[in-house]
Structure formats: structure tokens, C-alpha cells
Design a protein around this motif. Sequence first.
Motif, PDB file in Angstrom:
ATOM      1  N   LYS A 147     -72.820   4.958 -32.758  1.00  0.00           N
ATOM      2  CA  LYS A 147     -71.617   3.853 -32.023  1.00  0.00           C
ATOM      3  C   LYS A 147     -71.393   2.560 -32.650  1.00  0.00           C
ATOM      4  O   LYS A 147     -70.496   2.277 -32.698  1.00  0.00           O
ATOM      5  N   ALA A 148     -72.797   1.941 -33.189  1.00  0.00           N
ATOM      6  CA  ALA A 148     -72.775   0.785 -33.945  1.00  0.00           C
ATOM      7  C   ALA A 148     -71.885   0.990 -35.324  1.00  0.00           C
ATOM      8  O   ALA A 148     -71.155   0.401 -35.771  1.00  0.00           O
ATOM      9  N   GLU A 149     -72.127   2.181 -35.921  1.00  0.00           N
ATOM     10  CA  GLU A 149     -71.513   2.321 -37.020  1.00  0.00           C
ATOM     11  C   GLU A 149     -70.088   2.784 -37.000  1.00  0.00           C
ATOM     12  O   GLU A 149     -69.258   2.306 -37.780  1.00  0.00           O
ATOM     13  N   ASN A 150     -69.899   3.375 -36.091  1.00  0.00           N
ATOM     14  CA  ASN A 150     -68.305   3.522 -35.664  1.00  0.00           C
ATOM     15  C   ASN A 150     -67.724   2.208 -35.413  1.00  0.00           C
ATOM     16  O   ASN A 150     -66.433   2.334 -35.841  1.00  0.00           O
ATOM     17  N   LYS A 151     -68.067   1.338 -34.722  1.00  0.00           N
ATOM     18  CA  LYS A 151     -67.567   0.222 -34.309  1.00  0.00           C
ATOM     19  C   LYS A 151     -67.404  -0.487 -35.746  1.00  0.00           C
ATOM     20  O   LYS A 151     -66.282  -1.229 -35.825  1.00  0.00           O
ATOM     21  N   LYS A 152     -68.496  -0.499 -36.557  1.00  0.00           N
ATOM     22  CA  LYS A 152     -68.387  -1.226 -37.842  1.00  0.00           C
ATOM     23  C   LYS A 152     -67.113  -0.867 -38.665  1.00  0.00           C
ATOM     24  O   LYS A 152     -66.450  -1.405 -39.258  1.00  0.00           O
ATOM     25  N   LEU A 153     -67.009   0.385 -38.694  1.00  0.00           N
ATOM     26  CA  LEU A 153     -66.060   1.326 -39.403  1.00  0.00           C
ATOM     27  C   LEU A 153     -64.688   0.956 -38.776  1.00  0.00           C
ATOM     28  O   LEU A 153     -63.554   0.791 -39.624  1.00  0.00           O
ATOM     29  N   MET A 154     -64.576   0.850 -37.304  1.00  0.00           N
ATOM     30  CA  MET A 154     -63.112   0.663 -36.861  1.00  0.00           C
ATOM     31  C   MET A 154     -62.704  -0.851 -37.081  1.00  0.00           C
ATOM     32  O   MET A 154     -61.527  -0.882 -37.118  1.00  0.00           O
TER      33      MET A 154
END
Length: 74
Positions: A43-50
Motif C-alpha cells: 500500500k505504501a509503495e502504491n501510494k508512492k508510485l501514484m
Amino acid sequence: MSINLAYSSLSITTTQLTMILIAVASVFLVFIVIAIIKMYKLKAENKKLMETNAFRDVDDTYKDFTSGHLYGDN
């Protein structure tokens, strides 16, 4: 006599059953904790990529293809 001996050797006491259930529950608890940790990391990686521009660039390059000859009025 031999039948009673066979049943007594195959029987499981309540304490043994409790220990087996605790061991199985502990293994599943470890799996659940690992899954939760992985979920938060993803979830943290997805937020960073977004938040990066890479995702926005993909959306900006999208072209409308519905005006082609297959979709147009004849």
C-alpha cells in the motif's frame, strides 16, 4: 485386553489436543501477520508510485479511439 491396549495407545489426551491446536493456530497467526505486513508495504509503495509523474504520463498519452471508421456513423 489387547483391544483396550490398542485404544489407549491411539487415544489423544485433552492436553495433547490442546497443544496441537495451539501449534496450528500459532503457525496461521504468523502467516496472517506476514500477510498484513506485506499489505501495508504494498500500500505504501502504491501510494508512492501514484504520487510520481510516471502514472500521470500514462494517462496523458491516452488517445480516444472511438472516432475511427469502425465506430463512426455511415
